[in-house]
Design a protein around this motif. Structure first.
Motif, PDB file in Angstrom:
ATOM      1  N   HIS A  47       5.622  -4.265  -3.114  1.00 38.53           N
ATOM      2  CA  HIS A  47       5.130  -2.884  -3.126  1.00 38.53           C
ATOM      3  C   HIS A  47       5.763  -2.088  -1.986  1.00 38.53           C
ATOM      4  CE1 HIS A  47       1.669  -4.886  -5.231  1.00 38.53           C
ATOM      5  NE2 HIS A  47       1.830  -3.831  -6.015  1.00 38.53           N
ATOM      6  N   HIS A  48       5.841  -2.717  -0.804  1.00 43.51           N
ATOM      7  CA  HIS A  48       6.419  -2.064   0.373  1.00 43.51           C
ATOM      8  C   HIS A  48       7.885  -1.708   0.117  1.00 43.51           C
ATOM      9  CE1 HIS A  48       7.210  -2.283   5.015  1.00 43.51           C
ATOM     10  NE2 HIS A  48       7.416  -1.080   4.522  1.00 43.51           N
ATOM     11  N   ARG A  49       8.648  -2.648  -0.441  1.00 44.14           N
ATOM     12  CA  ARG A  49      10.067  -2.374  -0.716  1.00 44.14           C
ATOM     13  C   ARG A  49      10.217  -1.270  -1.751  1.00 44.14           C
ATOM     14  NH1 ARG A  49      10.186  -8.064  -0.334  1.00 44.14           N
ATOM     15  NH2 ARG A  49      10.365  -8.280  -2.581  1.00 44.14           N
ATOM     16  N   VAL A  50       9.355  -1.261  -2.756  1.00 39.06           N
ATOM     17  CA  VAL A  50       9.405  -0.192  -3.763  1.00 39.06           C
ATOM     18  C   VAL A  50       9.120   1.150  -3.095  1.00 39.06           C
ATOM     19  CG1 VAL A  50       8.276   0.756  -5.822  1.00 39.06           C
ATOM     20  CG2 VAL A  50       8.853  -1.687  -5.725  1.00 39.06           C
ATOM     21  N   LEU A  51       8.063   1.226  -2.295  1.00 36.18           N
ATOM     22  CA  LEU A  51       7.740   2.467  -1.588  1.00 36.18           C
ATOM     23  C   LEU A  51       8.895   2.901  -0.690  1.00 36.18           C
ATOM     24  CD1 LEU A  51       4.031   1.741  -0.605  1.00 36.18           C
ATOM     25  CD2 LEU A  51       4.813   3.568  -2.141  1.00 36.18           C
ATOM     26  N   PHE A  52       9.489   1.957   0.015  1.00 34.74           N
ATOM     27  CA  PHE A  52      10.587   2.276   0.924  1.00 34.74           C
ATOM     28  C   PHE A  52      11.761   2.894   0.163  1.00 34.74           C
ATOM     29  CE2 PHE A  52      14.674   1.282   2.800  1.00 34.74           C
ATOM     30  CZ  PHE A  52      14.540   1.861   4.047  1.00 34.74           C
ATOM     31  N   PHE A  53      12.232   2.217  -0.887  1.00 38.31           N
ATOM     32  CA  PHE A  53      13.430   2.699  -1.583  1.00 38.31           C
ATOM     33  C   PHE A  53      13.171   3.972  -2.389  1.00 38.31           C
ATOM     34  CE2 PHE A  53      15.184  -1.595  -0.792  1.00 38.31           C
ATOM     35  CZ  PHE A  53      16.342  -1.195  -0.151  1.00 38.31           C
TER      36      PHE A  53
END
Length: 165
Positions: A47-53
């Protein structure tokens, strides 16, 4: 002879096990506080990587997101749908093709992503400030090279992880 970030001179052999260990430990340090924050919202590192990108590249397509994360659209779909359902990511059809879905962070998504990124930014900035411009440029150069390397399992001579009896 002068050296630059792009043409280092030959040095003593590098302890690659130590380099990998430092990558693991640095990742732990960069992830510790965000992981605790994510747990409060019942979110994961994916979820964090999705939010980041999605925050870094607004109007990113779902396919492009999968490419950045090096996962299939099917693999990222559950986490993406959860973020959409929670009102953290918006989605709409691309003007050129209704089948292409474009993603962006909502206001709530921007707040959470900024909150997650703050501690990572603080740790990185402190290290860059401490080590100076040349070391910081070298760090980016090395990470660019690592990021451009072939994905795991596509190189020759990759050993099997299966045990032989």
């Amino acid at each position: 002879m002068s050296t630059t970030a792009h043409s280092p001179t030959k040095a003593a052999p590098l302890d690659t096990r130590m380099a990998v260990e430092m990558l693991y430990l640095a990742h732990q340090a960069l992830s510790r506080l965000p992981d605790a924050m994510l747990a409060r919202y019942r979110l994961t590192r994916l979820h964090h990587r999705v939010l980041f990108f999605v925050g870094r590249y607004p109007r990113l397509s779902v396919s492009e997101l999968g490419e950045l994360l090096d996962v299939s659209k099917q693999a990222v779909s559950p986490a993406l749908q959860q973020l959409i359902n929670r009102g953290l990511i918006g989605r709409e059809a691309a003007p050129h093709d209704n089948r292409v879905k474009l993603l962006w962070l909502t206001e709530a998504g921007q707040k959470i992503e900024a909150w997650l990124h703050h501690e990572q930014q603080r740790l990185l900035q402190r290290a860059f400030d401490d080590q100076g411009e040349t070391a910081s440029q070298d760090w980016f150069w090395i990470n660019r090279l690592l990021a451009a390397a072939a994905p795991a399992g596509q190189g020759e001579g990759v050993p099997s992880c299966q045990h032989e009896d």
